[in-house]
Design an enzyme around this catalytic site. Structure first.
Site, PDB file in Angstrom:
ATOM      1  N   ASP A  82      37.431  16.615   4.431  1.00 57.37           N
ATOM      2  CA  ASP A  82      38.210  17.842   4.610  1.00 57.37           C
ATOM      3  C   ASP A  82      38.115  18.328   6.070  1.00 57.37           C
ATOM      4  O   ASP A  82      37.026  18.265   6.668  1.00 57.37           O
ATOM      5  CB  ASP A  82      37.576  18.877   3.652  1.00 57.37           C
ATOM      6  CG  ASP A  82      38.450  20.071   3.402  1.00 57.37           C
ATOM      7  OD1 ASP A  82      39.673  19.937   3.469  1.00 57.37           O
ATOM      8  OD2 ASP A  82      37.884  21.149   3.113  1.00 57.37           O
ATOM      9  N   ALA A 206      41.521  28.521  -1.699  1.00 56.10           N
ATOM     10  CA  ALA A 206      41.960  28.993  -3.021  1.00 56.10           C
ATOM     11  C   ALA A 206      40.901  29.785  -3.778  1.00 56.10           C
ATOM     12  O   ALA A 206      41.216  30.406  -4.801  1.00 56.10           O
ATOM     13  CB  ALA A 206      42.429  27.818  -3.864  1.00 56.10           C
ATOM     14  N   SER A 207      39.666  29.792  -3.305  1.00 54.93           N
ATOM     15  CA  SER A 207      38.645  30.606  -3.983  1.00 54.93           C
ATOM     16  C   SER A 207      39.053  32.065  -3.934  1.00 54.93           C
ATOM     17  O   SER A 207      39.469  32.559  -2.880  1.00 54.93           O
ATOM     18  CB  SER A 207      37.286  30.470  -3.278  1.00 54.93           C
ATOM     19  OG  SER A 207      36.776  29.177  -3.461  1.00 54.93           O
TER      20      SER A 207
HETATM   21  O1  G3H Z   1      39.154  23.186   2.866  1.00 57.00           O
HETATM   22  C1  G3H Z   1      38.509  23.827   2.036  1.00 57.00           C
HETATM   23  C2  G3H Z   1      39.149  24.775   1.189  1.00 57.00           C
HETATM   24  O2  G3H Z   1      40.286  25.260   1.798  1.00 57.00           O
HETATM   25  C3  G3H Z   1      38.261  25.728   0.453  1.00 57.00           C
HETATM   26  O3  G3H Z   1      38.485  27.080   0.750  1.00 57.00           O
HETATM   27  O4  G3H Z   1      36.178  27.899   0.386  1.00 57.00           O
HETATM   28  O5  G3H Z   1      38.064  29.484   0.551  1.00 57.00           O
HETATM   29  O6  G3H Z   1      37.845  28.007  -1.437  1.00 57.00           O
HETATM   30  P1  G3H Z   1      37.593  28.185   0.018  1.00 57.00           P
HETATM   31 ZN    ZN Z   2      40.492  24.317   3.973  1.00 58.24          ZN
END
Ligand code: G3H
Ligand code: ZN
Length: 281
Positions: A82, A206-207
């Site tokens: 990522d 998305a969290s």
């Molecule tokens: O790349 C990682 C994600 O976009 C996770 O984002 O930690 O806000 O859920 P988050």
């Molecule tokens: Zn991200």
């Protein structure tokens, strides 16, 4: 089964208007938790590591561990890197990752295009798909606070055509980390991007998003949804609770098991939304 790439799972999600859940994991217990949840829900899943988690593991160790878990799993599992720079992407390609994200979003449009294009040609030779990013997701990235830079639909079409990326992360109002205020997503912008971009679109940060926000994003063309913070909070909070309730215990497996179960529950809830699973009551 062996680790698979993200190509088929994202293609199928796009065809049936669902999304694949992609979960940032930092250790063995979190990875096991995500795979258990996907097995229980019967859907494919993407495990991903941030650049810092990949360095922490380090990468070949992590890839070998997840590959072993995937072999035992009853659902397709992909391992994705990522938000990475070129050096880490190349390391991931050598280490057994089955999907990578090159994040050139903080560079100028032309530099992002050129660098992403080079990554796509290196990854293509190994049949590994590449996620690109255009615009900027807001919030904290590796402890640096970033502003949202909304993705322009016409630029997105141009970016995909020039780079050949397999999927595209878009900025439509989401942010990494914990939301301080209720996020307002630009669904019209997402629809406009979907109308001109063929490859699967990816939602980051998305969290903390509501079920309805996630469903609206899927309806408007999102095929991969990234969750990280919610898992980290659940994992750490359950260990904190365990320690408070059991101050004299010191077996890492005891609190590891509790944390793993908590993360499985959280991930199952996310997968119900992303895979549009109707639960029997
Ligand atoms: O790349 C990682 C994600 O976009 C996770 O984002 O930690 O806000 O859920 P988050
Ligand atoms: Zn991200």
């Amino acid at each position: 089964m062996p680790l698979c790439t993200t190509v088929r799972m994202l293609k199928e999600a796009k065809e049936i208007q669902t999304a694949v859940g992609a979960f940032n994991v930092e250790n063995m217990e979190m990875a096991q938790a995500v795979i258990s949840a996907a097995e229980e829900m019967g859907c494919p899943v993407i495990l991903q590591t941030s650049s810092s988690a990949a360095r922490y593991a380090p990468m070949p160790v992590f890839a070998a561990m997840i590959a072993a878990m995937a072999e035992l799993a009853t659902v397709p599992v992909a391992l994705h890197l990522d938000h990475a720079d070129e050096a880490l992407v190349h390391e991931a390609l050598k280490s057994g990752y089955t999907s990578v994200m090159y994040d050139g979003s903080k560079k100028s449009f032309s530099e992002n295009v050129n660098r992403t294009k080079a990554i796509v040609s290196a990854a293509e030779a190994l049949n590994i798909p590449v996620e690109g990013e255009l615009g900027g997701i807001g919030g904290k990235e590796d402890d640096v606070e970033c502003q949202i830079d909304y993705t322009d639909p016409a630029e997105a079409a141009d970016f995909v055509a020039q780079t050949g990326v397999n999927s595209l992360a878009v900025a439509i109002g989401t942010m990494h980390g914990v939301y301080k205020t209720t996020p307002k997503l630009d669904i019209q912008r997402l629809e406009a991007i979907s109308a001109v971009v063929d490859v699967p679109l990816v939602l980051h940060g998305a969290s903390g998003l509501s079920t309805i926000d996630l469903q609206n994003c899927i309806k408007a063309g999102i095929c991969k949804i990234n969750f990280g913070t919610d898992l980290r909070i659940a994992y750490t909070q359950s260990i904190r609770d365990y320690m408070e309730q059991n101050p004299n215990k010191f077996d890492p497996r005891a609190y590891g098991k509790v944390a793993r179960e908590r993360v499985t529950e959280i991930v199952k809830k996310k997968l119900v939304i992303t895979s549009n699973i109707i639960l029997e009551s």
